[in-house]
Design a protein around this motif. Structure first.
Motif, PDB file in Angstrom:
ATOM      1  N   THR B 261       0.873  -1.181   0.000  1.00  0.00           N
ATOM      2  CA  THR B 261       0.000   0.000   0.000  1.00  0.00           C
ATOM      3  C   THR B 261       0.902   1.220   0.000  1.00  0.00           C
ATOM      4  O   THR B 261       1.883   1.271   0.747  1.00  0.00           O
ATOM      5  N   THR B 262       0.551   2.181  -0.819  1.00  0.00           N
ATOM      6  CA  THR B 262       1.386   3.374  -0.899  1.00  0.00           C
ATOM      7  C   THR B 262       1.225   4.184   0.376  1.00  0.00           C
ATOM      8  O   THR B 262       0.110   4.540   0.736  1.00  0.00           O
ATOM      9  N   PRO B 263       2.308   4.517   1.049  1.00  0.00           N
ATOM     10  CA  PRO B 263       2.160   5.387   2.206  1.00  0.00           C
ATOM     11  C   PRO B 263       1.766   6.797   1.757  1.00  0.00           C
ATOM     12  O   PRO B 263       1.995   7.148   0.603  1.00  0.00           O
ATOM     13  N   PRO B 264       1.174   7.584   2.647  1.00  0.00           N
ATOM     14  CA  PRO B 264       0.752   8.929   2.231  1.00  0.00           C
ATOM     15  C   PRO B 264       1.954   9.779   1.854  1.00  0.00           C
ATOM     16  O   PRO B 264       3.054   9.583   2.364  1.00  0.00           O
ATOM     17  N   ASN B 265       1.755  10.692   0.964  1.00  0.00           N
ATOM     18  CA  ASN B 265       2.797  11.602   0.487  1.00  0.00           C
ATOM     19  C   ASN B 265       3.930  10.891  -0.224  1.00  0.00           C
ATOM     20  O   ASN B 265       5.039  11.409  -0.276  1.00  0.00           O
ATOM     21  N   GLU B 266       3.682   9.711  -0.720  1.00  0.00           N
ATOM     22  CA  GLU B 266       4.718   9.016  -1.463  1.00  0.00           C
ATOM     23  C   GLU B 266       4.152   8.601  -2.803  1.00  0.00           C
ATOM     24  O   GLU B 266       2.958   8.371  -2.934  1.00  0.00           O
ATOM     25  N   GLU B 267       5.033   8.454  -3.749  1.00  0.00           N
ATOM     26  CA  GLU B 267       4.596   7.978  -5.053  1.00  0.00           C
ATOM     27  C   GLU B 267       4.914   6.520  -5.187  1.00  0.00           C
ATOM     28  O   GLU B 267       5.996   6.065  -4.812  1.00  0.00           O
ATOM     29  N   LEU B 272       7.898   2.001  -4.167  1.00  0.00           N
ATOM     30  CA  LEU B 272       7.927   0.545  -4.321  1.00  0.00           C
ATOM     31  C   LEU B 272       9.331   0.067  -4.665  1.00  0.00           C
ATOM     32  O   LEU B 272       9.786  -0.974  -4.176  1.00  0.00           O
ATOM     33  N   VAL B 273      10.038   0.844  -5.483  1.00  0.00           N
ATOM     34  CA  VAL B 273      11.406   0.455  -5.813  1.00  0.00           C
ATOM     35  C   VAL B 273      12.264   0.465  -4.552  1.00  0.00           C
ATOM     36  O   VAL B 273      13.063  -0.448  -4.315  1.00  0.00           O
ATOM     37  N   ASN B 274      12.077   1.476  -3.716  1.00  0.00           N
ATOM     38  CA  ASN B 274      12.838   1.511  -2.460  1.00  0.00           C
ATOM     39  C   ASN B 274      12.451   0.378  -1.544  1.00  0.00           C
ATOM     40  O   ASN B 274      13.268  -0.130  -0.779  1.00  0.00           O
ATOM     41  N   ARG B 275      11.194  -0.033  -1.637  1.00  0.00           N
ATOM     42  CA  ARG B 275      10.765  -1.142  -0.790  1.00  0.00           C
ATOM     43  C   ARG B 275      11.425  -2.429  -1.228  1.00  0.00           C
ATOM     44  O   ARG B 275      11.696  -3.316  -0.430  1.00  0.00           O
ATOM     45  N   LEU B 276      11.653  -2.549  -2.519  1.00  0.00           N
ATOM     46  CA  LEU B 276      12.219  -3.798  -3.024  1.00  0.00           C
ATOM     47  C   LEU B 276      13.702  -3.929  -2.724  1.00  0.00           C
ATOM     48  O   LEU B 276      14.240  -5.041  -2.689  1.00  0.00           O
ATOM     49  N   LYS B 277      14.380  -2.803  -2.503  1.00  0.00           N
ATOM     50  CA  LYS B 277      15.841  -2.891  -2.336  1.00  0.00           C
ATOM     51  C   LYS B 277      16.278  -3.766  -1.175  1.00  0.00           C
ATOM     52  O   LYS B 277      17.137  -4.642  -1.342  1.00  0.00           O
ATOM     53  N   PRO B 278      15.715  -3.577   0.046  1.00  0.00           N
ATOM     54  CA  PRO B 278      16.158  -4.479   1.121  1.00  0.00           C
ATOM     55  C   PRO B 278      15.828  -5.937   0.864  1.00  0.00           C
ATOM     56  O   PRO B 278      16.571  -6.834   1.270  1.00  0.00           O
ATOM     57  N   TYR B 279      14.704  -6.184   0.142  1.00  0.00           N
ATOM     58  CA  TYR B 279      14.372  -7.572  -0.158  1.00  0.00           C
ATOM     59  C   TYR B 279      15.443  -8.189  -1.043  1.00  0.00           C
ATOM     60  O   TYR B 279      15.849  -9.341  -0.855  1.00  0.00           O
ATOM     61  N   ILE B 280      15.910  -7.405  -2.005  1.00  0.00           N
ATOM     62  CA  ILE B 280      16.907  -7.941  -2.922  1.00  0.00           C
ATOM     63  C   ILE B 280      18.215  -8.169  -2.180  1.00  0.00           C
ATOM     64  O   ILE B 280      18.901  -9.176  -2.418  1.00  0.00           O
ATOM     65  N   SER B 281      18.551  -7.266  -1.248  1.00  0.00           N
ATOM     66  CA  SER B 281      19.774  -7.511  -0.465  1.00  0.00           C
ATOM     67  C   SER B 281      19.639  -8.781   0.349  1.00  0.00           C
ATOM     68  O   SER B 281      20.578  -9.563   0.470  1.00  0.00           O
ATOM     69  N   PHE B 282      18.449  -8.981   0.915  1.00  0.00           N
ATOM     70  CA  PHE B 282      18.226 -10.183   1.711  1.00  0.00           C
ATOM     71  C   PHE B 282      18.407 -11.430   0.860  1.00  0.00           C
ATOM     72  O   PHE B 282      19.084 -12.387   1.239  1.00  0.00           O
ATOM     73  N   LEU B 283      17.809 -11.421  -0.330  1.00  0.00           N
ATOM     74  CA  LEU B 283      17.921 -12.595  -1.191  1.00  0.00           C
ATOM     75  C   LEU B 283      19.364 -12.816  -1.608  1.00  0.00           C
ATOM     76  O   LEU B 283      19.819 -13.955  -1.725  1.00  0.00           O
TER      77      LEU B 283
END
Lengths: 454, 543
Positions: B261-267, B272-283
């Protein structure tokens, strides 16, 4: 959210009525902490932030007054009360809270004391997309003498037969001796798929289960299942190998509703894992991994329902549901958690000999010339002079007059031991009064009102 | 070493001075040489204390000494001035002997210098950063790069033995918290296990018994549960194989997008790209990403950032999920069909086909060919410790194909029977090298020796812009305990860690040079190995 924790704290402690007729099992003191503190502490250490606690009103009241619970437990406890006289099994309780459950659940019993690395159980649940993952441990021999036990220990009650595959992780067979009338029969379909099975009997079920959300929904429809351990788990283990689960025809939800009456369709609810099932299937097809070798079938033999177990080899894992287990737990639990032996608010006189294995609770008063060895003394207990306490468990609010000699006994809350009494391997019930100069050995001393309960 | 350098300079200078004095025009190469000498002298004056520069000087000098030598045969015919001819000829003549014994001298001296330098560095830790990477062994890039003004940066995942890089990585993982949870939850750093063979000490080596989930909280809140499950499946090998890993990754991303879900005041496009970054580091910590996964991630990130900001969240999510489905359908499923169609043309009746390990694509091709009633038999070659060939064998025999099973040690024995070799690929590199399971290059080599055609089957989404010529620089080290086997109750290698001189090496990939590969079958057609850069270029133009 990945997992929701559910703590079952409504059990009555039917196997240790002497201890529990006044104090509910969940609040029995073990190492001066209520019994349910231990599983809550385990969940907290693992990183849970919320727990749904299913318990009775009495326990809820006691929980809110207990200082340990208020201070140490930082998680949010969502307490759900159920009737204690109603015959509610653990599965019935899950059905009761079905509305609160939004994701997969981790069910823990309040009488579990262990320091297992929970990630071992949960990793099995995650990695293999399992329907059930549980924890078992090799049973430890209880070495302490149990008060009130006449003669040798009875032969093992109702053994559990647990069959695991070669890797020791996949659960193939689970039955209790009571359910097997003629003998142990194993289906050919299981033998064909897993020709090597190890059957173990000396295992203790820790009553810690990871269940998929679909199982809770399934329980809501099948009201005949009332106990997780007794009925749900053996059912799931059997269903792994039933014919319908091996034909993975995932139909649409619309069609399912028409076939709800059909027994085969109940399995579909258990089987639908994700909305992108064909994608998962594609990934599995392209993957060059198989969980077994030697036959021509694909990974998991194409079965969608899988049950896994993690068997702990070493490390403490106790289920405090019998008196012997209770005593053993009292001995070992404080060591697990590095308890401070003497609570800061206890008043201990100088000439008291305290062994290093003893634990004194809050606001105790220990007088001179007493000797306390390998014992646990609860909160607000008064111990007068010249008392010898060895190998015993003394709960809260007990008064022990001068010159008593207590060995290997369990003294419940608010009891009064008269002066000069000599108790060996006794169990003194709640609020009982032992007359002075009494000599009791290997007895269970309870009130008359308790004798009426059967 | 220093002394050997100086006399050579004046020596050459004398020759050039002679040539000048003879009044002849300086030839091109002499001018070049002069320029180089001037540069080097300047540098040696500036960095007198910096030994590496000297080393590189020495290396450059024999290199530059060697380079005019081959140039000279071409130069004299080009020059018309006869007097210029004798000048360059004696110069290289005098140079080549010096050049010849220069390398011999300088190599030994180079080694000694390097060793002395490493010891000096170990004594004084925490010096300039550029000294560190140059000291590390197995880094052929370091000396030439030193001459350029910009120091080339090596990727982090091949600098595991550099403590500064590890510190940087730990900090980066700390910073990559998901924005929702401001608690001090970070992606844990997985620690290496066991003794690493020195040639590969720049790579990570993890143990399967210490999963990353040990350090995460149990109801994983930092990382989406689907990603945790995926990471576990990668590290335990339940999802293995390039295609399977990509499909599973995209499936997990679909679940992440669904639950987002998009947080308020965010695009959405940026958040979403920033959200994916830690996941990719984890993988990446669970198991290093494969080339196909990298390309899939690039595609998804591009699609997410291309979402217009006016788009509503529901519609954007639907679009993304659709994109993912299309990607999988086009690049994996339909590509497999196309490749099967091309390959079936190459399979004739009576063929004996050799396959190695378990490649999902090659299995698919063989099953399709069998369904189209081609008569052939298959030889499955397998190798320890993964023994993936057994799974390939099972799938082929289940279809009804006639199969033989051998271990890789028997490859030269069985090759006279083979008419074609079909290999799968993990990735195709930009210089035409094929990166695949360890053992593939062996098979390609032996097949070449027997003149058996080698066909590599690879989808275009696995083409990667990396260039690699050896299997050392970038590889993956699997759990060394996999090599331990228990036979008749005894496990010989059980206590391998206690033996100080013993190291267990479990490599996963190796690279096959394009000379050994006769044809690459892709969904774009059948191309030679060297056309990979063309395909990459065309793909980039398209996108």
């Amino acid at each position: 959210m990945e997992l929701q924790a559910v703590l079952m704290a409504a059990g009555g402690g039917s196997r240790m009525t002497d201890l529990t007729y006044n104090t509910p099992k969940a609040m029995l003191p073990v190492g001066n902490k209520p019994l349910m503190w231990y599983p809550l502490n385990l969940l907290e250490r693992m990183g849970f932030e919320e727990v749904i606690v299913i318990t009775t009103k009495e326990v809820q009241k006691m929980m809110s007054t207990d200082p340990k619970m208020k201070l140490d437990v930082k998680m949010k406890l969502d307490v759900v009360c159920i009737q204690e006289d109603g015959d509610m099994g653990t599965a019935d309780a899950l059905r009761h809270i079905q509305q609160k459950i939004k994701t997969d659940i981790l069910v823990v019993s309040c009488d579990l004391i262990t320091d297992v690395a929970l990630h071992e159980v949960v990793d099995l649940f995650r990695a293999h997309n399992a329907t059930l993952a549980m924890l078992m441990s090799k049973a430890h021999e209880f070495t302490e003498t149990v008060p009130g036990q006449k003669g040798k220990k009875k032969t093992a009650e109702q053994r559990d037969f647990v069959g695991v595959d070669q890797s020791g992780k996949r659960l193939l067979f689970m039955a209790n001796e009571a359910d097997l009338e003629d003998g142990l029969s194993i289906r050919k379909s299981i033998m064909r798929k897993h020709p090597r099975m190890h059957i173990k009997t000396g295992l203790v079920d820790a009553h810690l289960y990871c269940l998929k959300k679909a199982v809770v929904d399934f329980l809501a429809d099948n009201k005949s299942i009332s106990s997780i351990r007794g009925e749900l788990v053996p059912y799931l283990v059997r269903k792994q190998f039933s014919k319908t689960t091996n034909c993975p025809k995932i139909k649409d939800d619309a069609e399912d509703q028409n076939q709800k009456k059909n027994d085969g369709s109940t399995n579909h609810e258990l089987l639908i894992s994700s909305r992108d099932e064909p994608l998962l299937q594609l990934a599995q097809d392209r993957s060059c991994w198989n969980d077994h070798r030697g036959d021509m079938s694909e990974a998991y033999h194409g079965g969608k329902l899988r049950c896994y177990v993690h068997i702990m080899d070493e490390g403490p894992c106790y289920r405090v549901n019998t008196l012997a287990a209770y005593i053993e737990a009292n001995r070992l639990a404080p060591k697990l958690f590095e308890e401070v032996p003497v609570h800061p608010s206890a008043v201990i006189s100088e000439r008291c000999q305290m062994g290093s294995d003893s634990y004194i609770g809050a606001m105790c008063q220990i007088a001179d010339k007493t000797s306390i060895k390998r014992s646990t003394i609860g909160n607000s207990t008064t111990v007068k002079e010249k008392v010898k306490v060895a190998n015993s468990i003394i709960m809260h609010g007990v008064t022990i007059e001068e010159g008593c000699n207590i060995q290997g006994s369990v003294i419940c809350s608010n009891a009064v031991i008269g002066r000069g009494a000599d108790l060996k391997y006794c169990l003194v019930g709640n609020g009982q009064q032992i007359e002075p100069e009494a000599e009791r050995t290997n007895e269970v001393i309870v009130g008359a009102d308790q004798l009426m309960e059967i | 070493m220093a002394d050997a350098g100086e006399p050579e300079g004046p020596e050459r200078k004398d020759d050039i001075v002679k040539a000048k004095q003879e009044g002849k025009e300086l030839t091109k190469e002499e001018k070049q040489r002069l320029r180089k000498e001037k540069k080097q002298q300047k540098k040696s004056k500036e960095k007198k204390d910096d030994k590496p520069s000297r080393d590189s000087e020495k290396e450059k000098k024999p290199a530059s000494a060697a380079s005019p030598a081959p140039q000279t045969p071409t130069q004299p015919p080009a020059q018309k001035a006869p007097s210029a001819a004798p000048a360059p000829v004696p110069v290289p003549a005098s140079e080549t002997p010096s050049a010849a014994d220069k390398p011999a001298k300088s190599k030994a001296e180079l080694k000694a210098e390097r060793r002395a330098r490493q010891e000096a560095e170990r004594a004084s830790k925490g010096k300039k950063g550029d000294v560190g990477p140059q000291a590390a062994p197995g880094k052929p890039k370091a000396p030439p790069s030193e001459l350029q003004p910009v120091v080339k940066r090596l990727p982090e995942h091949v600098q595991v033995d550099n403590p500064e890089v590890l510190k940087k990585l730990a900090k980066k993982l700390e910073r990559q918290q998901t924005p929702e949870y401001n608690a001090a939850t970070k992606i844990p750093l997985r620690s290496d296990y066991g003794y690493k063979v020195s040639l590969f000490s720049h790579l990570h080596q993890y143990s399967r018994k210490a999963p990353l989930t040990q350090q995460l909280g149990i109801p994983s809140t930092v990382i989406h549960p689907a990603i945790v499950r995926l990471g576990l499946q990668y590290s335990q090998g339940i999802v293995a194989g390039s295609n399977a890993r990509s499909v599973a990754l995209l499936h997990a991303f679909k679940q992440v997008i669904r639950d987002y879900t998009t947080p308020p005041n965010e695009e959405l496009s940026r958040d979403l790209v920033n959200r994916l970054k830690p996941y990719i580091s984890f993988l990446n910590q669970c198991r290093p990403l494969s080339a196909s996964m990298g390309n899939a991630i690039k595609y998804i990130k591009k699609e997410i950032s291309n979402i217009p900001s006016q788009c509503k969240e529901e519609e954007a999510k639907r679009k993304l999920l659709n994109c993912i489905d299309c990607y999988i359908n086009e690049k994996i499923v339909l590509a497999a069909k196309a490749i099967a169609k091309y390959s079936i043309e190459k399979i004739s009746d009576g063929d004996v086909i050799l396959v190695y390990g378990c490649s999902s694509l090659v299995n698919h091709i063989l099953c399709e060919a069998f369904e189209k009633n081609r008569k052939f038999r298959v030889i499955v070659v397998d190798s320890r410790p993964r023994l993936e060939g057994r799974e390939a064998l099972r799938r082929l025999v289940q279809k009804g194909i006639n199969c033989t099973y051998v271990l890789i040690s028997a490859v030269s024995y069985i090759l006279p029977e083979v008419s074609k070799v079909f290999l799968g690929a993990h990735a195709l590199l930009a210089n035409g090298y094929v990166m695949s399971r360890v053992g593939t290059s062996q098979i390609a080599l032996v097949a070449k020796a027997f003149n058996v055609p080698v066909l590599v089957c690879c989808e275009t989404y696995k083409f990667c812009e990396r260039v690699q010529t050896d299997s050392f620089v970038s590889n993956e080290l699997d759990d060394p305990d996999d090599l331990i086997v228990t036979r008749t109750g005894t496990t010989q290698l059980e206590h391998w860690q206690e033996v100080p001189s013993l190291g267990l090496l479990n490599l996963v990939y190796d690279v096959t040079p394009p000379d050994f590969v006769d044809l690459v079958i892709t969904d774009l057609g059948m191309i030679p190995c060297t056309s990979v850069p063309v395909v990459l270029r065309v793909k980039n133009v398209d996108q």
